[in-house]
Design a protein around this motif. Sequence first.
Motif, PDB file in Angstrom:
ATOM      1  N   ASN A 101       0.826  -1.206   0.000  1.00 34.90           N
ATOM      2  CA  ASN A 101       0.000   0.000   0.000  1.00 34.90           C
ATOM      3  C   ASN A 101       0.859   1.254   0.000  1.00 34.90           C
ATOM      4  O   ASN A 101       0.548   2.240  -0.696  1.00 34.90           O
ATOM      5  N   ALA A 102       1.942   1.248   0.787  1.00 35.87           N
ATOM      6  CA  ALA A 102       2.827   2.408   0.813  1.00 35.87           C
ATOM      7  C   ALA A 102       3.491   2.631  -0.539  1.00 35.87           C
ATOM      8  O   ALA A 102       3.610   3.773  -1.013  1.00 35.87           O
ATOM      9  N   ALA A 103       3.941   1.550  -1.191  1.00 35.22           N
ATOM     10  CA  ALA A 103       4.549   1.692  -2.513  1.00 35.22           C
ATOM     11  C   ALA A 103       3.537   2.200  -3.530  1.00 35.22           C
ATOM     12  O   ALA A 103       3.869   3.041  -4.386  1.00 35.22           O
ATOM     13  N   ARG A 104       2.295   1.731  -3.434  1.00 35.05           N
ATOM     14  CA  ARG A 104       1.283   2.189  -4.368  1.00 35.05           C
ATOM     15  C   ARG A 104       0.971   3.670  -4.167  1.00 35.05           C
ATOM     16  O   ARG A 104       0.820   4.429  -5.136  1.00 35.05           O
ATOM     17  N   ARG A 105       0.878   4.113  -2.909  1.00 37.90           N
ATOM     18  CA  ARG A 105       0.626   5.529  -2.657  1.00 37.90           C
ATOM     19  C   ARG A 105       1.786   6.397  -3.120  1.00 37.90           C
ATOM     20  O   ARG A 105       1.586   7.498  -3.669  1.00 37.90           O
ATOM     21  N   ALA A 106       3.032   5.935  -2.911  1.00 37.66           N
ATOM     22  CA  ALA A 106       4.192   6.709  -3.361  1.00 37.66           C
ATOM     23  C   ALA A 106       4.223   6.823  -4.883  1.00 37.66           C
ATOM     24  O   ALA A 106       4.511   7.890  -5.436  1.00 37.66           O
ATOM     25  N   ALA A 107       3.903   5.730  -5.580  1.00 38.24           N
ATOM     26  CA  ALA A 107       3.871   5.772  -7.040  1.00 38.24           C
ATOM     27  C   ALA A 107       2.780   6.711  -7.538  1.00 38.24           C
ATOM     28  O   ALA A 107       2.984   7.474  -8.497  1.00 38.24           O
ATOM     29  N   ALA A 108       1.593   6.672  -6.878  1.00 39.53           N
ATOM     30  CA  ALA A 108       0.518   7.572  -7.283  1.00 39.53           C
ATOM     31  C   ALA A 108       0.886   9.026  -7.048  1.00 39.53           C
ATOM     32  O   ALA A 108       0.598   9.903  -7.876  1.00 39.53           O
ATOM     33  N   ALA A 109       1.562   9.321  -5.917  1.00 37.96           N
ATOM     34  CA  ALA A 109       1.989  10.696  -5.645  1.00 37.96           C
ATOM     35  C   ALA A 109       3.014  11.171  -6.653  1.00 37.96           C
ATOM     36  O   ALA A 109       2.961  12.314  -7.136  1.00 37.96           O
ATOM     37  N   ALA A 110       3.979  10.320  -7.007  1.00 40.97           N
ATOM     38  CA  ALA A 110       4.980  10.694  -8.006  1.00 40.97           C
ATOM     39  C   ALA A 110       4.341  10.933  -9.363  1.00 40.97           C
ATOM     40  O   ALA A 110       4.685  11.896 -10.071  1.00 40.97           O
ATOM     41  N   ALA A 111       3.388  10.087  -9.752  1.00 35.85           N
ATOM     42  CA  ALA A 111       2.714  10.273 -11.033  1.00 35.85           C
ATOM     43  C   ALA A 111       1.901  11.563 -11.043  1.00 35.85           C
ATOM     44  O   ALA A 111       1.887  12.294 -12.042  1.00 35.85           O
ATOM     45  N   ALA A 112       1.239  11.854  -9.906  1.00 35.78           N
ATOM     46  CA  ALA A 112       0.460  13.092  -9.840  1.00 35.78           C
ATOM     47  C   ALA A 112       1.372  14.316  -9.915  1.00 35.78           C
ATOM     48  O   ALA A 112       1.041  15.320 -10.549  1.00 35.78           O
ATOM     49  N   THR A 113       2.537  14.262  -9.251  1.00 30.84           N
ATOM     50  CA  THR A 113       3.479  15.384  -9.308  1.00 30.84           C
ATOM     51  C   THR A 113       3.988  15.601 -10.729  1.00 30.84           C
ATOM     52  O   THR A 113       4.058  16.740 -11.222  1.00 30.84           O
ATOM     53  N   THR A 114       4.333  14.533 -11.414  1.00 28.21           N
ATOM     54  CA  THR A 114       4.804  14.658 -12.800  1.00 28.21           C
ATOM     55  C   THR A 114       3.721  15.223 -13.704  1.00 28.21           C
ATOM     56  O   THR A 114       3.981  16.096 -14.548  1.00 28.21           O
TER      57      THR A 114
END
Length: 486
Positions: free
Chosen positions: A277-290
């Motif tokens: 879950n933490a990895a999924r949230r981090a990936a979603a945050a990085a994608a949203a920032t990009t």
Amino acid sequence: MADVKDILGMGRSGPAQEKEDKAPAPKEKKEKMKRPEGMSREAFALLGGSHPIISSQLASTFSKKNDMLKKPKPSTKGLITYQYRPFKNQARTDGLELFHWLKCSKGANGVIREPDDSEYPYAKYNKKVQLYKYNNEEYDSLIRPESGNWTREETDYLYDLCEQFDLRWHVIYDRYEWPGRPSAGGGPPVPPPVRSLEDLKERYYGVARKLLVSRQGREAAVANNLIVKSPFNKQVEQDRKRALAALLARTPQQVSEEHAVLAEARAIEEKRKAEANAARRAAAAAAATTATATTTTAAAAAAPPPRTTSPSQPGRPAAPPGVPAAAPAVAAPMGAAPMGPGAAAAVAPRALSPAPTMMMTDLRHPADYESAPPPGMPSLFDAEVKPFKPKPGVYLRGAHTQAMAAQQAAAMTGGSRAFKAVEATLTELQCPAALYGPRVMTRSTSGAWLALRSEVISLHETRRNLANRLNADDRAVRRPEKRRRP
């Protein structure tokens, strides 16, 4: 003198007054209670005057007593009488005849009639299981080719036990005593094979399955029958019993060790889920920032030339270093009339300070919500997408979320007319859930939907404030020009 004594409250004196004082007071007439109907005179005399009674209650009591004492109305069927009659139980096949008392009716002419339904009432509780029996033709064509070491006589014996004990397999296995068959040369009989409980069940259910399929012509016609749908598997049943015996034979030490292993495995699984879950949230945050950075860069490239506001208005941010200042005036086009000093200020282009790149920390709400809230955290959200603790009761998350969305629309400046622009923006997202809400209102989806609406409403509020500020700057620039006109 008498009047003066009356005024002073003194008694009158004289023979006339003495006679008046000595006159006896009139006696009050006592109401004589009437004896209620149905009550004897002696019983009523025992009550006396110190025991009042309520006549209505006595009347109802005695009326009920009189109703009970009345003779019952004769029945149309006649007088009820009980006769000692013989009966047979239809569930029995031995023809046993017993006697019991039977409720009958006796007519006016003295003829005794028995009830129309003379069947033994308890025969309906004799329930029998459905057995799939075979005939000679079915046994020779279907069952005999795949019988193995089962003979016709032993199969008939098994079917007799199944019918006698209603497929109670443990009782059938306990009573199963097949003596075997005699030898062909007149010698000692052939000993019967040892049959286990699984062997008996496999034989019966195998025969029943073949009979069902053959009588219907194809297996699809009886596919919903339990015997065809779940055929008996001897090997699986034996493995299950061995596993159950091994499970029941465990020692307390082995049970505690297994519990410790299961607890450790459960902890490892929960840790893996948390990391995923933490990895999924981090990936979603990085994608949203990009995506946000890309959108901001594209919008800055496609935006018109920046404008500067009036330098006289305080509170505006200064231009960042490295950005060239805008020219105070623009050359007039060729052939145009010369402009006055005030006109140059009116047509001077204005530039806004470049907006910084939006980071994830600048968002008002988180990018993701958890469907399982931490202990003590409410499961609902309010209009500001904060945990909402309702009053005790039952709440539907979907209805509550729609109510909070209506509060967001009502709190927006401009009311429903201004919220139409928000609806248009949500429609541009080409996602029905963005406008009408998600189909399944979990805690995660409802929080994300309310947060999206809040962010879009804030965007429109910011645009409106910016437009009002630019209009105020335009009015402040044009006002000096009007004053300088002759």
